[in-house]
Scaffold this motif. Structure first.
Motif: not given
Length: 690
Positions: A356-364, A384-390, A393-399, A403-405
């Motif tokens: 698992s990627a765990g908390a650090e560094p976590g998913p890409a 299925y997940l909204d990158p701008d409303n994770f 909205g307190t945490m933005a995801l790098d979509a 995609r690169s991963a």
């Protein structure tokens, strides 16, 4: 709305997961929840971060909140991580001379590894296993008195010359007579006052020397795991907490920090067990007696069964690759969580987990330095997940990172990133479904008669697909789904168990059985009193392990009858019914004697605890408001479909939603598949009919 001081019990529950630390706060009329990143190596920091956040949401500060808290429950992965990562203390084992190879032989068990069958990973090296002269026979008679000087010599060799930092003592037949084992522990404790010394007969006095020894080794191996928990308890007290934290153990109850340090292995399934406690509360509120739970966290998919309104239990089994005896909720785990890493093996086959990627560094997509594709990255790519409303909205995801991963995984398979992401989804789903099917088959029950309860960060995205795969028609997603284990940590009763092997055919002499039960009951009451439970808040229940005479394994049976011969024969009939349900009538041999292997006394202590509350009655007017839509991929090599998105906070009990639809909450997203219907009940649990 600020917390209402004095309106019921103020309870806090915390679950330290592999990726996030979850917290739930309840004042008896309202519930608040929060998530904060887990801080590996500094457990307390992540817990305090999450607690400060939930206090802020309740309109107060942590320093003002803690003095009002009547219950602080903690589910921790500290012991789990130690076992999984094999980072425990170097253990020395002292056993009966001539039985030094009992643990290395491991009952001949072999596990697959890269195409080979190898012995399981050992908790103790062979060079740190020494035998000493002593012997007790099968009747408990001491044949050879313990040679105390040889024990001291063995201890010196293990600690001073072979690097042991903790010791375990486990002698043959010591569960019947532990005089030699107690004497050995006393000698070692006097010789090495700073070294933990664990006794198998003291921790779990039950038959089967291998399992008993493994349990002693597990406790010795994990003896240093709770240092961070002790530091956290001290810090909470400094900040104003007046009642010590209670730790959730693998039996779905709670124990004090002191008892956790005495028997740390009991906390190995702390978080999943807390989830089962909460799942029971949800099922009772929904009027469901038979359900299977699916907890999709950051590192694993944990499943358990609720039958007849009670959680399934076992007294021995495999724990992260280690076969041992331990009273616990029957939980199975597979490495298919949100942070599970996708990889391609040497045969060009896509795999997911167990790493698992765990908390650090976590998913890409977390943007913390992770580059490998995970299940969460695949869910972002598939829509299925909204990158701008994770996380509300307190945490933005790098979509783009997601995609690169997935693109890099696809390049090794000759797939584009979308098909690679769908493949990750399918492999993770198949791992979960395979584990569920195996357990249903093992228990001999029809999954179509069960409901599916989905929880964990992304459990509500997998639950409907798993249910359809197994023929389950009803899926429940609690309002606190993503922090349900934290709620369970605040809702569990104090629970202590004592066991004693009997090894006699039914019916047993009622006088003998009564003496064993009386001794166990007295001991478990003393345990609860030591945990601070008042005598009037203690109840004691009995359970037993039964088997056909000379069979290898036994079945646990609740003993809710008397101890006379007629009552014992009724318990035998109950065992036959359970055995038939699991293995079929053809497995029963008419007239075969039934053996009472072990008696267990289960003590429950009533304490302040969180409870589910009904939603305030608000008229459900018309259809729920649609927030917008998201393009979602519904299959491999397909075009995305625009799916309506709802805000769970806007939904009212009774309102209906027809799939396909996505329902976003502050900390999770639920998937309603095409053709399914969904509605909220009065406890704000989302119920889907497939």
């Amino acid at each position: 709305m600020a917390i209402v001081a004095g309106n019921g019990s103020v309870c806090v529950g915390v679950d330290v997961g592999g990726t996030f630390t979850d917290v739930v706060l309840s004042d008896g009329s309202q519930v608040w929840s929060a998530k904060a990143p887990t801080t590996p190596g500094a457990l307390g920091r992540g817990v305090l971060d999450a607690c400060r956040l939930v206090a802020e949401r309740a309109g107060t500060t942590l320093e003002d909140l803690l003095p009002k808290v009547t219950r602080f429950g903690l589910g921790t992965t500290a012991v789990t991580n130690t076992i999984a990562a094999r980072t425990g203390l170097d253990v020395g084992l002292i056993t009966t001379r001539g039985f030094e190879d009992l643990v290395p032989i491991a009952r001949g068990k072999r596990v697959p590894s890269d195409g080979w069958l190898l012995p399981p990973v050992a908790l103790v090296d062979r060079e740190r296993i020494l035998g000493v002269p002593e012997r007790v026979d099968r009747n408990g008679t001491v044949l050879v008195e313990l040679d105390r000087e040889r024990v001291r010599e063995a201890g010196r060799v293990l600690v001073e010359h072979r690097g042991a930092r903790s010791l375990a003592v486990s002698f043959l037949w010591s569960f019947l007579n532990d005089a030699n084992e107690r004497a050995a522990v006393a000698e070692l404790a006097e010789l090495f006052p700073g070294v933990p010394v664990m006794s198998g007969a003291d921790l779990l006095p039950v038959i089967r020397e291998y399992e008993r020894t493994q349990f002693a080794l597990l406790n010795a191996y994990t003896a240093g795991s709770l240092d961070g928990v002790v530091e956290l308890a001290d810090e909470l007290e400094r900040l104003g907490l007046r009642r010590p934290p209670l730790l959730v153990h693998s039996g779905a109850g709670s124990i004090s920090v002191g008892e956790g340090r005495r028997m740390p292995a009991l906390l190995a399934e702390s978080g999943p067990a807390a989830g089962v406690v909460a799942a029971l509360e949800v099922c009772r509120s929904a009027g469901i007696t038979d359900a299977v739970t699916g907890d999709v966290g950051g590192t694993s998919f944990d499943l358990s069964f609720i039958s007849g309104g009670e959680a399934g239990r076992r007294s021995n089994g495999e724990l992260m690759g280690i076969w041992t005896a331990m009273p616990m909720v029957d939980i199975d785990s597979v490495g298919a969580g949100g942070g599970s890493i996708a990889w391609v093996d040497s045969l060009g086959i896509l795999r997911v987990g167990p790493r698992s990627a765990g908390a650090e560094p976590g998913p890409a997509c977390y943007g913390r330095g992770g580059t490998e594709a995970t299940v969460t990255d695949a869910l972002v790519v598939l829509g299925y997940l909204d990158p701008d409303n994770f996380l509300g909205g307190t945490m933005a995801l790098d979509a783009e990172a997601a995609r690169s991963a997935c693109t890099r995984v696809g390049e090794r398979l000759g797939l584009d990133r979308t098909d690679a992401a769908w493949g990750i989804w399918e492999v993770a789903l198949a791992s979960m479904a395979r584990a569920l099917r195996a357990r249903f088959a093992e228990r001999g029950v029809d999954p179509r008669t069960f409901a599916m309860l989905s929880m964990g960060g992304c459990g509500a995205l997998f639950g409907p697909a798993l249910a359809r795969d197994l023929g389950i028609r009803r899926v429940l997603v609690p309002d606190l789904a993503s922090v349900l284990s934290a709620f369970g940590a605040a809702a569990s009763q104090v629970r202590r168990e004592r066991s004693r092997s009997v090894g006699a055919l039914l019916p047993v002499d009622p006088g003998l059985l009564g003496g064993v039960v009386e001794e166990l009951t007295r001991a478990v009451r003393d345990d609860l009193a030591a945990d601070g439970v008042a005598p009037g808040d203690i109840t004691v229940e009995l359970a037993a392990d039964l088997r056909f005479h000379r069979q290898t394994f036994e079945l646990p049976i609740v003993w809710d009858d008397g101890l006379d011969e007629a009552a014992q024969l009724r318990q035998r009939d109950r065992f036959l019914d359970d055995y038939t349900a699991r293995y079929g009538k053809g497995a029963i041999v008419a007239g075969a004697p039934v053996e009472l292997v072990t008696v267990r006394s289960v003590g429950l202590g009533r304490t302040a605890r969180a409870r589910l509350t009904r939603a305030a009655p608000v008229p459900a007017i018309g259809n729920p408001r649609v927030l917008g839509s998201r393009p979602v991929y519904l299959g491999r090599s397909s075009e995305p479909v625009k799916v309506p998105v709802y805000d769970r906070a806007d939904l009212r009990p009774g309102q209906q939603i027809t799939g396909p639809a996505l329902i976003d909450a502050a900390d999770t997203t639920s998937w309603v598949p095409p053709g399914a219907g969904a509605r909220l009940d009065e406890f704000l649990t989302l119920e889907m009919e497939l």
